[in-house]
Design a protein around this motif. Structure first.
Motif, PDB file in Angstrom:
ATOM      1  N   SER A   1      -5.138  -9.568  13.168  1.00 58.91           N
ATOM      2  CA  SER A   1      -6.192  -8.589  13.416  1.00 58.91           C
ATOM      3  C   SER A   1      -7.036  -9.004  14.609  1.00 58.91           C
ATOM      4  O   SER A   1      -7.292 -10.188  14.837  1.00 58.91           O
ATOM      5  N   ALA A   2      -7.477  -8.019  15.393  1.00 58.14           N
ATOM      6  CA  ALA A   2      -8.372  -8.310  16.507  1.00 58.14           C
ATOM      7  C   ALA A   2      -9.769  -8.666  16.009  1.00 58.14           C
ATOM      8  O   ALA A   2     -10.474  -9.450  16.623  1.00 58.14           O
ATOM      9  N   ARG A   3     -10.140  -8.075  14.859  1.00 60.65           N
ATOM     10  CA  ARG A   3     -11.459  -8.363  14.302  1.00 60.65           C
ATOM     11  C   ARG A   3     -11.437  -8.150  12.798  1.00 60.65           C
ATOM     12  O   ARG A   3     -10.935  -7.138  12.308  1.00 60.65           O
ATOM     13  N   SER A   4     -11.985  -9.111  12.058  1.00 66.31           N
ATOM     14  CA  SER A   4     -12.124  -9.008  10.606  1.00 66.31           C
ATOM     15  C   SER A   4     -13.595  -8.914  10.260  1.00 66.31           C
ATOM     16  O   SER A   4     -14.432  -9.583  10.878  1.00 66.31           O
ATOM     17  N   GLU A   5     -13.901  -8.116   9.254  1.00 67.23           N
ATOM     18  CA  GLU A   5     -15.296  -7.920   8.864  1.00 67.23           C
ATOM     19  C   GLU A   5     -15.406  -7.924   7.346  1.00 67.23           C
ATOM     20  O   GLU A   5     -14.648  -7.233   6.656  1.00 67.23           O
TER      21      GLU A   5
END
Length: 326
Positions: free
Chosen positions: A38-42
């Protein structure tokens, strides 16, 4: 026996993972944690508005090159699972690589908020899933969803879809769901499944004993349960208002809700699954609900389908393409 669906290539096991048990155990024997990419995890948190003070936790994965206008894929784990279960991460890896946002959802009492939840998930607790989807819509994270449920999470998801119309759900995929909990429980406690049973019962007890506020009698009921059926009788049914395990199984089994499902739903199950009898799938009249697409290969084990890759995930992507979701 259902004929092969010509729209989907048949499953062929890859050597040496031949047979129900090796297909089932392969992910555990090989080990490793699927990298999602993933490019970004939140991290997201979902308060439950039922007076319990409980919260659910999830991880939102955003691909580096998202597919514009695509729904959010919500991945729902199985019994004693969580956001980091192999099958959850493997599904997230696959869908993120296809450009889809993915939510790795922890059910109530699973994952990071386990110690903060006074109640726990079970096969029929669909209100929690409904609350999560509503909060995702209210906060603008997503308005349309694809649901992907594995094992016990698959049963809960199918029940959720069949309870009433779910216009926010574009499509769903169920993998190895115990849609008849009573017959599954009878199969699971058989001597042939002793190793599986002892491992899972131990994990169920550990998870239950981590629940805050258990009374001494409740702790004793968990510790002394000799089978998963006794555990369901003494703990799950007792804490959730069911009149014993049989009542819990009858009211929570997805088979009673399949006819009511109104969204395109792919149902994958291997007929040689050592945990879940194939007969509960063969006994259902699939023609009675054209929104359901069953894929019932003879081989594949329990959430296995190892053919040098993950056959069930490729079939899920094809299904989403064929139904126009992607």
């Amino acid at each position: 026996m259902l004929p092969d669906n010509p729209a989907y290539p048949p499953f062929r096991a890859a050597m040496p993972w031949v047979g129900a048990h090796l297909q089932t155990l392969r992910s555990f024997l090989v080990g490793g944690t699927p990298r999602i990419g993933s490019a970004r995890s939140e991290r997201l948190t979902f308060p439950m508005e039922d007076g319990s003070g409980d919260k659910l936790s999830a991880v939102l994965e955003r691909p580096s090159s998202p597919l514009e206008g695509a729904p959010l894929v919500v991945v729902i784990h199985g019994l004693t699972g969580c956001e980091d279960s192999f099958h959850v991460r493997d599904a997230a890896r696959y869908f993120v690589s296809a450009g889809l946002r993915v939510l790795r959802l922890n059910l109530r009492g699973a994952g990071p908020t386990r110690a903060d939840c006074t109640r726990s998930y079970h096969a029929g607790r669909t209100a929690d899933l409904d609350a999560v989807l509503a909060q995702l819509q209210a906060t603008g994270v997503a308005q349309r969803f694809v649901l992907y449920g594995v094992s016990l999470g698959g049963n809960m998801m199918l029940k959720y879809l069949g309870e009433r119309t779910r216009p926010q759900v574009a499509a769903a995929i169920s993998v190895s769901a115990p849609i008849d909990l009573a017959r599954t429980s009878e199969r699971f406690i058989q001597p042939r499944n002793r190793l599986y049973h002892n491992w899972l019962l131990k994990s169920m007890k550990q998870e239950a004993l981590a629940t805050p506020g258990l009374s001494a009698s409740e702790q004793a009921a968990v510790r002394t349960a000799r089978t998963t059926v006794e555990f369901d009788e003494r703990h799950i049914a007792a804490r959730n208002g069911f009149d014993g395990a049989r009542d819990y199984y009858a009211k929570s089994s997805a088979k009673g809700f399949l006819r009511g499902i109104s969204v395109p739903t792919l149902v994958i199950h291997a007929l040689n699954d050592p945990w879940i009898p194939g007969g509960i799938y063969l006994d259902f009249d699939w023609a009675a609900n054209p929104r359901l697409t069953p894929l019932l290969p003879l081989d594949g084990g329990h959430v296995g389908f190892h053919d040098g890759g993950s056959w069930h995930l490729r079939m899920a992507e094809r299904f989403l393409e064929e139904t126009g979701v992607l």
